[in-house]
Design a protein around this motif. Structure first.
Motif, PDB file in Angstrom:
ATOM      1  N   THR A 195      36.493 -43.775  29.354  1.00  0.00           N
ATOM      2  CA  THR A 195      37.039 -42.484  28.907  1.00  0.00           C
ATOM      3  C   THR A 195      36.062 -41.333  29.101  1.00  0.00           C
ATOM      4  O   THR A 195      36.412 -40.173  28.879  1.00  0.00           O
ATOM      5  CB  THR A 195      37.420 -42.548  27.415  1.00  0.00           C
ATOM      6  OG1 THR A 195      36.240 -42.786  26.632  1.00  0.00           O
ATOM      7  CG2 THR A 195      38.430 -43.652  27.155  1.00  0.00           C
ATOM      8  N   GLU A 228      29.048 -46.980  32.812  1.00  0.00           N
ATOM      9  CA  GLU A 228      28.279 -47.897  31.964  1.00  0.00           C
ATOM     10  C   GLU A 228      26.832 -47.434  31.851  1.00  0.00           C
ATOM     11  O   GLU A 228      26.092 -47.888  31.025  1.00  0.00           O
ATOM     12  CB  GLU A 228      28.334 -49.324  32.527  1.00  0.00           C
ATOM     13  CG  GLU A 228      29.722 -49.912  32.591  1.00  0.00           C
ATOM     14  CD  GLU A 228      30.294 -50.245  31.226  1.00  0.00           C
ATOM     15  OE1 GLU A 228      29.502 -50.268  30.261  1.00  0.00           O
ATOM     16  OE2 GLU A 228      31.489 -50.497  31.128  1.00  0.00           O
ATOM     17  N   SER A 272      35.337 -46.553  24.769  1.00  0.00           N
ATOM     18  CA  SER A 272      35.359 -47.157  26.097  1.00  0.00           C
ATOM     19  C   SER A 272      34.627 -46.266  27.101  1.00  0.00           C
ATOM     20  O   SER A 272      34.924 -45.069  27.191  1.00  0.00           O
ATOM     21  CB  SER A 272      36.808 -47.359  26.555  1.00  0.00           C
ATOM     22  OG  SER A 272      36.849 -47.659  27.940  1.00  0.00           O
ATOM     23  N   TRP A 328      28.408 -42.748  23.257  1.00  0.00           N
ATOM     24  CA  TRP A 328      29.669 -43.473  23.468  1.00  0.00           C
ATOM     25  C   TRP A 328      29.554 -44.906  22.968  1.00  0.00           C
ATOM     26  O   TRP A 328      30.460 -45.419  22.320  1.00  0.00           O
ATOM     27  CB  TRP A 328      30.030 -43.436  24.965  1.00  0.00           C
ATOM     28  CG  TRP A 328      31.370 -42.824  25.242  1.00  0.00           C
ATOM     29  CD1 TRP A 328      32.453 -43.439  25.793  1.00  0.00           C
ATOM     30  CD2 TRP A 328      31.773 -41.474  24.973  1.00  0.00           C
ATOM     31  NE1 TRP A 328      33.499 -42.562  25.897  1.00  0.00           N
ATOM     32  CE2 TRP A 328      33.112 -41.339  25.401  1.00  0.00           C
ATOM     33  CE3 TRP A 328      31.143 -40.367  24.422  1.00  0.00           C
ATOM     34  CZ2 TRP A 328      33.821 -40.159  25.282  1.00  0.00           C
ATOM     35  CZ3 TRP A 328      31.838 -39.176  24.308  1.00  0.00           C
ATOM     36  CH2 TRP A 328      33.167 -39.089  24.732  1.00  0.00           C
ATOM     37  N   ARG A 329      28.425 -45.534  23.274  1.00  0.00           N
ATOM     38  CA  ARG A 329      28.235 -46.925  22.815  1.00  0.00           C
ATOM     39  C   ARG A 329      28.160 -46.968  21.289  1.00  0.00           C
ATOM     40  O   ARG A 329      28.730 -47.872  20.659  1.00  0.00           O
ATOM     41  CB  ARG A 329      26.967 -47.514  23.439  1.00  0.00           C
ATOM     42  CG  ARG A 329      27.084 -47.858  24.912  1.00  0.00           C
ATOM     43  CD  ARG A 329      25.928 -48.725  25.376  1.00  0.00           C
ATOM     44  NE  ARG A 329      24.661 -48.003  25.347  1.00  0.00           N
ATOM     45  CZ  ARG A 329      24.188 -47.297  26.373  1.00  0.00           C
ATOM     46  NH1 ARG A 329      24.877 -47.231  27.502  1.00  0.00           N
ATOM     47  NH2 ARG A 329      23.029 -46.678  26.275  1.00  0.00           N
TER      48      ARG A 329
END
Length: 320
Positions: A280, A320, A277, A271-272
């Motif tokens: 999501t 995160e 985001s 994702w990063r």
């Protein structure tokens, strides 16, 4: 799933997966309960029987076809028993048209993949069979929002021309991508008309994310460990278009399980890398085993399903 007891499998699946239970397959019961055999039992006006080399198309339904249909009925009975009053997503699976064409033999022993007409007939027969199957599932579990999964482990090989002939000395020519996409789109239409969403699963390297998205799949299921950065762009486009990723991050065979957060660390890294985001993740990712659990012990299969649930919760609680 491992084992031969349909009721035990249905009890395990519905008890472990409260928000996305599925109709289990139990290939340990033998031919007819295997992945190809179960789908053979769904076909309309196409029949097959077991040869030493695998499943071969027949002129009429025989013992193997009847056994496949009987076991599917037994599995549906068990699922219905343990989903009384259930409302929510419910996944059922069938082999997709291209893996089916690569696995089913014509009467001469060559794969149906070698004959474009046979491929078209198989797709049409599968489409009609799935119409009836989806209607049966909705009848038995009225509150279900059905998810149809097409298993396509041979799809990348079909697209690359890597499916071997019966002799083993040659390979069948690659099927045109537009033809592959058209057949999958036909089945996506069947799913949509039957009130179901379509997920395509392939645990082989080189999953064609863009093709599947164009064909109408709302989700793609894959072995996360086989991804390469070359696929980043296609995955990013799929996520931004609303495609759900069924990320196979939990091993499908017995072994130590990492902590749940560790299992999805690679998903967060992806994702990063894509610049997506973290918020999501919860709506775009379903955590799954890397492939089926039929080769696992019953105890490990139960632990793996519970681990998937915990790993998914970690994505929600700590994106995160």
């Amino acid at each position: 799933m491992p084992g031969t007891d349909a009721r035990e499998a249905a009890k395990t699946v519905t008890g472990s997966l409260e928000t996305l239970p599925h109709l289990p397959e139990l290939p340990a019961r033998g031919p007819g309960a295997d992945m190809i055999g179960r789908t053979v039992g769904l076909l309309v006006e196409v029949f097959a029987h077991v040869e030493p080399s695998g499943w071969r198309i027949s002129d009429r339904p025989g013992r193997d076809t009847r056994r496949a249909r009987s076991w599917l009925g037994e599995d549906l009975d068990a699922l219905e028993e343990f989903t009384q009053g259930y409302e929510g997503a419910l996944k059922v699976s069938a082999v997709g048209p291209w893996t089916l064409a690569a696995a089913l033999e014509l009467r001469g022993g060559e794969a149906a993949l070698s004959d474009p007409g046979a491929c078209r007939d198989l797709t049409a027969s599968l489409a009609e069979g799935l119409r009836g199957h989806l209607a049966e599932v909705r009848r038995r579990v009225p509150g279900a929002a059905v998810v149809l999964q097409l298993d396509e482990p041979s799809l990348p090989a079909v697209l690359r021309g890597q499916v071997r002939t019966a002799s083993g000395y040659r390979t069948h020519r690659a099927v045109d991508r537009a033809v592959v996409e058209g057949a999958l789109r036909e089945l996506a239409t069947v799913a949509r008309e039957g009130g179901a969403s379509l997920v395509v699963h392939s645990c082989a390297p080189g999953v064609p994310f863009a093709l599947l998205r164009r064909a109408g799949a709302t989700g793609v299921s894959f072995d996360f460990s086989l991804l390469t950065e070359r696929e980043d762009e296609a995955i990013g486009e799929a996520v931004e278009a609303g495609t759900t990723l069924f990320a196979g991050v939990v091993p499908g065979v017995d072994g130590p399980l990492s902590d749940p957060a560790g299992s999805v660390m690679g998903v967060r890294t992806l994702w990063r890398r894509l610049g997506l985001s973290p918020g999501t993740l919860a709506e775009s990712v379903v955590v799954t085993p890397s492939c089926g659990l039929a080769g696992a012990s019953p105890a490990y299969a139960r632990a793996a399903l519970a681990h998937c649930v915990r790993a998914a919760r970690s994505l929600v609680d700590n994106p995160e």
